[in-house]
Design an enzyme around this catalytic site. Structure first.
Site, PDB file in Angstrom:
ATOM      1  N   TYR A  51      26.888  47.381   2.037  1.00 36.62           N
ATOM      2  CA  TYR A  51      26.679  48.511   2.957  1.00 36.62           C
ATOM      3  C   TYR A  51      27.978  49.307   3.204  1.00 36.62           C
ATOM      4  O   TYR A  51      28.105  49.945   4.247  1.00 36.62           O
ATOM      5  CB  TYR A  51      26.132  48.007   4.286  1.00 36.62           C
ATOM      6  CG  TYR A  51      24.623  47.807   4.310  1.00 36.62           C
ATOM      7  CD1 TYR A  51      23.754  48.895   4.150  1.00 36.62           C
ATOM      8  CD2 TYR A  51      24.064  46.558   4.538  1.00 36.62           C
ATOM      9  CE1 TYR A  51      22.374  48.731   4.201  1.00 36.62           C
ATOM     10  CE2 TYR A  51      22.671  46.382   4.593  1.00 36.62           C
ATOM     11  CZ  TYR A  51      21.837  47.474   4.425  1.00 36.62           C
ATOM     12  OH  TYR A  51      20.476  47.310   4.491  1.00 36.62           O
ATOM     13  N   PHE A  59      27.343  50.896  14.120  1.00 39.72           N
ATOM     14  CA  PHE A  59      26.487  49.713  13.995  1.00 39.72           C
ATOM     15  C   PHE A  59      26.865  48.824  12.802  1.00 39.72           C
ATOM     16  O   PHE A  59      26.175  47.848  12.515  1.00 39.72           O
ATOM     17  CB  PHE A  59      25.017  50.129  13.892  1.00 39.72           C
ATOM     18  CG  PHE A  59      24.729  51.099  12.767  1.00 39.72           C
ATOM     19  CD1 PHE A  59      24.584  50.663  11.455  1.00 39.72           C
ATOM     20  CD2 PHE A  59      24.616  52.458  13.022  1.00 39.72           C
ATOM     21  CE1 PHE A  59      24.323  51.552  10.423  1.00 39.72           C
ATOM     22  CE2 PHE A  59      24.353  53.361  11.999  1.00 39.72           C
ATOM     23  CZ  PHE A  59      24.213  52.900  10.687  1.00 39.72           C
ATOM     24  N   ARG A  87      10.494  54.358  -0.508  1.00 39.94           N
ATOM     25  CA  ARG A  87      10.916  54.883   0.802  1.00 39.94           C
ATOM     26  C   ARG A  87       9.686  55.243   1.649  1.00 39.94           C
ATOM     27  O   ARG A  87       9.686  55.078   2.868  1.00 39.94           O
ATOM     28  CB  ARG A  87      11.831  56.093   0.642  1.00 39.94           C
ATOM     29  CG  ARG A  87      13.177  55.831  -0.053  1.00 39.94           C
ATOM     30  CD  ARG A  87      14.121  54.963   0.726  1.00 39.94           C
ATOM     31  NE  ARG A  87      14.357  55.408   2.076  1.00 39.94           N
ATOM     32  CZ  ARG A  87      15.374  54.981   2.845  1.00 39.94           C
ATOM     33  NH1 ARG A  87      16.245  54.106   2.385  1.00 39.94           N
ATOM     34  NH2 ARG A  87      15.513  55.405   4.071  1.00 39.94           N
ATOM     35  N   THR A  93      13.499  54.742   9.170  1.00 35.21           N
ATOM     36  CA  THR A  93      14.491  53.716   9.553  1.00 35.21           C
ATOM     37  C   THR A  93      14.166  53.121  10.923  1.00 35.21           C
ATOM     38  O   THR A  93      14.176  51.902  11.104  1.00 35.21           O
ATOM     39  CB  THR A  93      15.904  54.347   9.591  1.00 35.21           C
ATOM     40  OG1 THR A  93      16.153  54.977   8.334  1.00 35.21           O
ATOM     41  CG2 THR A  93      16.972  53.309   9.877  1.00 35.21           C
ATOM     42  N   ARG A 104       7.629  49.265   7.955  1.00 37.94           N
ATOM     43  CA  ARG A 104       8.406  49.241   9.196  1.00 37.94           C
ATOM     44  C   ARG A 104       7.519  49.445  10.419  1.00 37.94           C
ATOM     45  O   ARG A 104       7.763  48.846  11.474  1.00 37.94           O
ATOM     46  CB  ARG A 104       9.530  50.265   9.107  1.00 37.94           C
ATOM     47  CG  ARG A 104      10.695  49.736   8.234  1.00 37.94           C
ATOM     48  CD  ARG A 104      11.666  50.803   7.860  1.00 37.94           C
ATOM     49  NE  ARG A 104      12.930  50.257   7.365  1.00 37.94           N
ATOM     50  CZ  ARG A 104      13.887  51.014   6.813  1.00 37.94           C
ATOM     51  NH1 ARG A 104      13.706  52.321   6.672  1.00 37.94           N
ATOM     52  NH2 ARG A 104      15.006  50.458   6.385  1.00 37.94           N
ATOM     53  N   HIS A 117      15.053  47.008   3.134  1.00 34.47           N
ATOM     54  CA  HIS A 117      16.003  48.019   2.628  1.00 34.47           C
ATOM     55  C   HIS A 117      15.422  48.597   1.346  1.00 34.47           C
ATOM     56  O   HIS A 117      14.782  47.877   0.577  1.00 34.47           O
ATOM     57  CB  HIS A 117      17.356  47.363   2.295  1.00 34.47           C
ATOM     58  CG  HIS A 117      18.240  48.268   1.468  1.00 34.47           C
ATOM     59  ND1 HIS A 117      19.061  49.207   2.041  1.00 34.47           N
ATOM     60  CD2 HIS A 117      18.356  48.418   0.117  1.00 34.47           C
ATOM     61  CE1 HIS A 117      19.662  49.899   1.068  1.00 34.47           C
ATOM     62  NE2 HIS A 117      19.258  49.431  -0.101  1.00 34.47           N
ATOM     63  N   GLU A 128      22.904  49.543  -6.663  1.00 35.29           N
ATOM     64  CA  GLU A 128      22.369  48.435  -5.872  1.00 35.29           C
ATOM     65  C   GLU A 128      21.656  47.392  -6.747  1.00 35.29           C
ATOM     66  O   GLU A 128      21.756  46.200  -6.485  1.00 35.29           O
ATOM     67  CB  GLU A 128      21.439  48.982  -4.787  1.00 35.29           C
ATOM     68  CG  GLU A 128      22.226  49.777  -3.741  1.00 35.29           C
ATOM     69  CD  GLU A 128      21.362  50.409  -2.663  1.00 35.29           C
ATOM     70  OE1 GLU A 128      20.126  50.249  -2.694  1.00 35.29           O
ATOM     71  OE2 GLU A 128      21.937  51.061  -1.772  1.00 35.29           O
TER      72      GLU A 128
HETATM   73  P1  DAT Z   1      17.728  53.077   5.775  1.00 35.33           P
HETATM   74  O1  DAT Z   1      17.752  51.560   5.806  1.00 35.33           O
HETATM   75  O2  DAT Z   1      16.399  53.631   6.242  1.00 35.33           O
HETATM   76  O3  DAT Z   1      18.164  53.647   4.451  1.00 35.33           O
HETATM   77  P2  DAT Z   1      20.351  53.844   6.800  1.00 35.33           P
HETATM   78  O4  DAT Z   1      20.818  53.801   5.376  1.00 35.33           O
HETATM   79  O5  DAT Z   1      20.646  55.083   7.589  1.00 35.33           O
HETATM   80  O6  DAT Z   1      18.769  53.580   6.890  1.00 35.33           O
HETATM   81  O7  DAT Z   1      20.970  52.632   7.619  1.00 35.33           O
HETATM   82  C1  DAT Z   1      21.088  51.352   7.006  1.00 35.33           C
HETATM   83  C2  DAT Z   1      20.673  50.308   8.009  1.00 35.33           C
HETATM   84  O8  DAT Z   1      21.580  50.315   9.105  1.00 35.33           O
HETATM   85  C3  DAT Z   1      19.297  50.529   8.669  1.00 35.33           C
HETATM   86  O9  DAT Z   1      18.231  50.072   7.869  1.00 35.33           O
HETATM   87  C4  DAT Z   1      19.428  49.748   9.920  1.00 35.33           C
HETATM   88  C5  DAT Z   1      20.885  49.986  10.321  1.00 35.33           C
HETATM   89  N1  DAT Z   1      20.984  51.112  11.256  1.00 35.33           N
HETATM   90  C6  DAT Z   1      20.883  52.433  10.965  1.00 35.33           C
HETATM   91  N2  DAT Z   1      20.980  53.203  12.057  1.00 35.33           N
HETATM   92  C7  DAT Z   1      21.168  52.330  13.092  1.00 35.33           C
HETATM   93  C8  DAT Z   1      21.338  52.480  14.501  1.00 35.33           C
HETATM   94  N3  DAT Z   1      21.351  53.680  15.065  1.00 35.33           N
HETATM   95  N4  DAT Z   1      21.476  51.354  15.233  1.00 35.33           N
HETATM   96  C9  DAT Z   1      21.475  50.127  14.670  1.00 35.33           C
HETATM   97  N5  DAT Z   1      21.319  49.912  13.338  1.00 35.33           N
HETATM   98  C10 DAT Z   1      21.159  50.993  12.571  1.00 35.33           C
HETATM   99 MG    MG Z   2      19.998  53.606   3.506  1.00 37.17          MG
END
Ligand code: DAT
Ligand code: MG
Length: 140
Positions: A51, A59, A87, A93, A104, A117, A128
């Site tokens: 990540y 976060f 997706r 998310t 979800r 994920h 990935e």
């Molecule tokens: P996604 O998993 O939908 O691609 P992302 O790439 O923006 O979303 O974020 C990766 C992960 O990080 C997500 O699945 C959960 C965590 N995350 C994202 N936004 C968050 C937040 N506001 N508070 C806590 N965890 C968060």
């Molecule tokens: Mg993502």
């Protein structure tokens, strides 16, 4: 649309609640084929590397701790437009914003503990899939 491959992870909140089969059924019902799959327990450092794009987000620490808290199931999904299709099947998310019938919406506990994920672009899918699987583990 071309046949694509995308990286999926069934996250700790879902493996812990024994939801792997129910989540896999959602992928298969959507026409996504599970062409590689294994259960692993990530270290916090490995989760952090996976990540890395989120390392500046508030976060990030919580995310790495959560992703290394229990085993995960990493998998490669294949199908027509698999990256976008996955997706769609995953949902937004934040489960509060996820559409009816998505993984979800049905299973996520919170924005952090959101069950799955999925790669978000062809470039991220390539990186990935390569992060978790060797060429030998991917059947042609
Ligand atoms: P996604 O998993 O939908 O691609 P992302 O790439 O923006 O979303 O974020 C990766 C992960 O990080 C997500 O699945 C959960 C965590 N995350 C994202 N936004 C968050 C937040 N506001 N508070 C806590 N965890 C968060
Ligand atoms: Mg993502």
């Amino acid at each position: 649309m071309a046949i694509e491959r995308t990286l999926s992870i069934i996250k700790p909140d879902a493996t812990k609640r024994n939801l792997t089969g129910k989540i896999n059924a959602k992928f298969e019902e959507a026409g996504l084929r599970i062409v590689a799959q294994k259960r692993i327990h990530l270290s916090a450092a490995q989760a952090g590397q996976f990540y890395a794009e989120h390392s500046e987000r508030p976060f990030y620490g919580e995310l790495c701790e959560f992703m290394s808290s229990e085993p995960v199931v990493v998998q490669v999904l294949e199908g027509e437009g698999a990256i976008a299709k996955n997706r769609e099947v995953m949902g937004a998310t934040n489960p509060a914003n996820a559409a009816e019938g998505t993984i979800r919406k049905e299973f996520a506990l919170s924005v952090g503990e959101n069950s799955v994920h999925g790669s978000d672009s062809p470039d991220s899918a390539k990186r990935e899939v390569g992060f978790f699987f060797s060429g030998l583990e991917l059947v042609g």
